[in-house]
Design an enzyme around this catalytic site. Structure first.
Site, PDB file in Angstrom:
ATOM      1  CE  LYS A 173      -2.693   3.291   1.752  1.00 23.20           C
ATOM      2  NZ  LYS A 173      -2.214   4.500   1.206  1.00 23.20           N
ATOM      3  CD  GLU A 248      12.833   1.608  10.280  1.00 25.03           C
ATOM      4  OE1 GLU A 248      13.301   2.516  11.056  1.00 25.03           O
ATOM      5  OE2 GLU A 248      13.374   0.315  10.186  1.00 25.03           O
ATOM      6  CB  CYS A 282      13.401   9.099   8.028  1.00 28.62           C
ATOM      7  SG  CYS A 282      11.757   8.576   6.971  1.00 28.62           S
ATOM      8  CD  GLU A 382      10.227  13.625  10.793  1.00 23.85           C
ATOM      9  OE1 GLU A 382       9.044  13.028  10.996  1.00 23.85           O
ATOM     10  OE2 GLU A 382      11.002  12.931  10.188  1.00 23.85           O
TER      11      GLU A 382
HETATM   12  C1  UN1 Z   1      14.209   7.595   4.723  1.00 20.62           C
HETATM   13  O1  UN1 Z   1      14.424   8.753   4.594  1.00 20.62           O
HETATM   14  O2  UN1 Z   1      13.236   7.103   5.091  1.00 20.62           O
HETATM   15  O3  UN1 Z   1      19.970   6.923   4.488  1.00 20.62           O
HETATM   16  C2  UN1 Z   1      15.108   6.507   4.179  1.00 20.62           C
HETATM   17  C3  UN1 Z   1      19.266   7.636   3.679  1.00 20.62           C
HETATM   18  C4  UN1 Z   1      18.782   6.834   2.529  1.00 20.62           C
HETATM   19  C5  UN1 Z   1      17.302   6.257   2.944  1.00 20.62           C
HETATM   20  C6  UN1 Z   1      16.410   7.265   3.660  1.00 20.62           C
HETATM   21  N1  UN1 Z   1      19.567   5.692   2.054  1.00 20.62           N
HETATM   22  O4  UN1 Z   1      19.157   8.779   3.463  1.00 20.62           O
END
Ligand code: UN1
Length: 498
Positions: A173, A248, A282, A382
């Site tokens: 999804k 995550e 992230c 964030e």
């Molecule tokens: C994300 O932002 O969820 O380490 C993943 C990094 C990338 C992955 C980010 N390889 O910035």
């Protein structure tokens, strides 16, 4: 021509009875395709297809499953440029990063394919003679993968690569902002030749498709990447069913700049970490914590360098930063800019929506830097956009205390040439990832990826060897070849006579 997609269930594209959603290019506003808001019944059909496929898929030897992953990786490689343009077109990251997004899929599928010939368990001595003990990994069953828009190919790639090699059929999804990337991703898996029902794609609204997937009794594990609030709901719903869940969630990642840091290196890292992917990772660097001795110099250089960043068409190779991904993202970032001003944070750069010419067609924001106090919301929350908060620290311990003062714990970094600080930081920073002399972004696929605190309350980690944890359970096997009943703990004749 705008293509109308269906859902991918049981090995084919199917029409949906649901309403439709449009996906647009955030740089131009152009409509790229339409997708179903799938109904509950359609979701159930997808889960049923996955369930029906489980028996055959789990019995397919893992090295054979790996061959299909390798074939998918080969097709991704042959279509890399085209798929990278789809990523950039739908999500807005610059093309070099769009290519990186697809490369991350290739890398992980190749890595996961190799895992098909490893998937090591342990053989362990028994306390009894003529008896052997071993552990094997077994797939949990059909799994739900809920993926975000910021890595619209890479994250589906990590999650499905791990699930598929483990022997779990998937129902994917994707975020409603990037269904086209997900559809193109699934087209490649289809072309690679996965058996019908092993790969399924259902687009639609979170409350119907996302929540429905997590709660469905036949879904035996869920892997979710996204915001903390949704993650909490997924976690609760999965807990009620007693299933595995990989989460995550957010980050408020910091770079610590010690007073001996190489300033040129630091600046390159900060700019890439904070404004790469327009801050929508992230792992993005959203705080820069600077030792007081170099604070003024770092801030001056930062302001200079940020002014030189080029924002614009993400397909233009001279551009450093494209648009943010959606009007909601734009609004949220601008709200934080307002909040920063109201909180009394000092705006050092940016803080505006860019206007005029092609900017008017998309969601272009100026790279923004604030000097903030350590308890301000800008220092704690964030933002997920091109906003960097700079903080001043008294010394190493103070810098670590600031870094650890947030609810998240995904990525972290320290710039120093003093190995005492570097090695201490590896242990002191509360995060799943620590970089030394590199920014907070840029994780490699063959290492575990994930965080602590509210970034990931469970002990799962994506990518790396740990990726299998999300989708397998351990079976312990005892084989007694003594030909008689032997009783552990009871047949206690010992050499010591005890
Ligand atoms: C994300 O932002 O969820 O380490 C993943 C990094 C990338 C992955 C980010 N390889 O910035």
């Amino acid at each position: 021509m705008v293509q109308d997609y269906g859902i991918f269930v049981g090995g084919g594209w199917r029409r949906s009875k649901g309403k439709r959603l449009e996906t647009r290019n955030p740089a131009t506003g152009e409509v790229l395709g339409t997708f179903p808001l799938a109904t509950k019944e359609e979701l159930h059909a997808a889960v049923k297809a996955a369930k029906d496929a489980f028996e055959g898929w789990r019995k397919t030897p893992a090295p054979r499953r790996g061959e299909l992953l390798l074939e998918a990786a080969r097709i991704f490689r042959s279509k890399k440029e085209d798929l990278a343009r789809t990523v950039t077109g739908e999500m807005g990251k610059i093309l070099a990063e769009g290519r990186g997004d697809v490369q991350e899929v290739i890398d992980f599928l190749e890595y996961a394919a190799g895992e098909g010939r490893r998937m090591f368990g342990a053989t362990v001595p028994s306390e009894l003679p003529n008896k052997m003990c071993l552990t094997v990994r077994l797939p949990v069953g059909p799994v739900g993968l809920i993926t975000p828009w910021n890595f619209p190919m890479a994250i589906p790639g990590w999650k499905s690569g791990a699930a598929l090699i483990a022997g779990c059929p998937i129902v994917l999804k994707p975020s409603s902002l990037t269904p086209l990337c997900a559809a193109r991703f699934v087209e490649v898996l289809d072309e690679a030749g996965f058996p019908p029902g092993v790969v399924n794609l259902v687009t639609g609204a979170g409350p119907v498709v996302g929540d429905g997937l997590v709660a469905h009794p036949d879904i035996r594990a869920v892997s979710f990447t996204g915001g903390v609030e949704t993650g909490r709901r997924v976690y609760e719903s999965a807990a009620r069913k007693m299933i595995k869940v990989g989460l995550e969630l957010g980050g408020k990642n910091a770079i610590l700049a010690m007073d001996d840091a190489d300033l040129g290196l630091l600046m390159d890292g900060v700019l890439f970490g904070a404004f790469g992917t327009a801050g929508q990772r992230c792992t993005a660097t959203s705080r820069l914590i600077v030792h007081r001795r170099i604070y003024d110099q770092v801030v001056d250089e930062l302001v200079d360098r940020v002014a030189k960043l080029k924002v614009g068409d993400p397909l233009d190779a001279a551009v450093d930063m494209g648009p943010v991904a959606s009007p909601e993202q734009e609004r949220k970032v601008l709200e934080y800019v307002d909040l920063g001003r109201k909180e009394g944070s000092k705006l050092l750069a940016g803080g505006t929506k860019l206007r005029g010419g092609p900017y008017d067609r998309g969601f272009f924001l100026a790279p923004t830097v604030f000097a903030v106090g350590r308890t301000s919301r800008l220092a704690q929350e964030e933002i997920f956009g091109p906003v960097l908060s700079v903080l001043r620290a008294k010394d190493y311990d103070d810098a670590v205390a600031i870094a650890n003062s947030v609810r998240y714990g995904l990525s972290s970094s320290i710039y120093t040439n003093d190995l005492r600080w570097a090695f201490r930081a590896m242990q002191d920073l509360e995060a799943g990832i620590t970089y030394v002399n590199a920014p907070t972004i840029g994780a490699e696929v063959h290492l575990p990826f994930g965080g602590t605190k509210e970034t990931g309350p469970t002990d799962t980690r994506e990518a790396g060897t740990t990726a299998l944890e999300e989708f397998t359970h351990w079976k312990t096997v005892y084989v007694d070849y003594s030909g008689r009943l032997q009783k552990a703990q009871i047949d206690t004749a010992r050499l010591t006579g005890g």
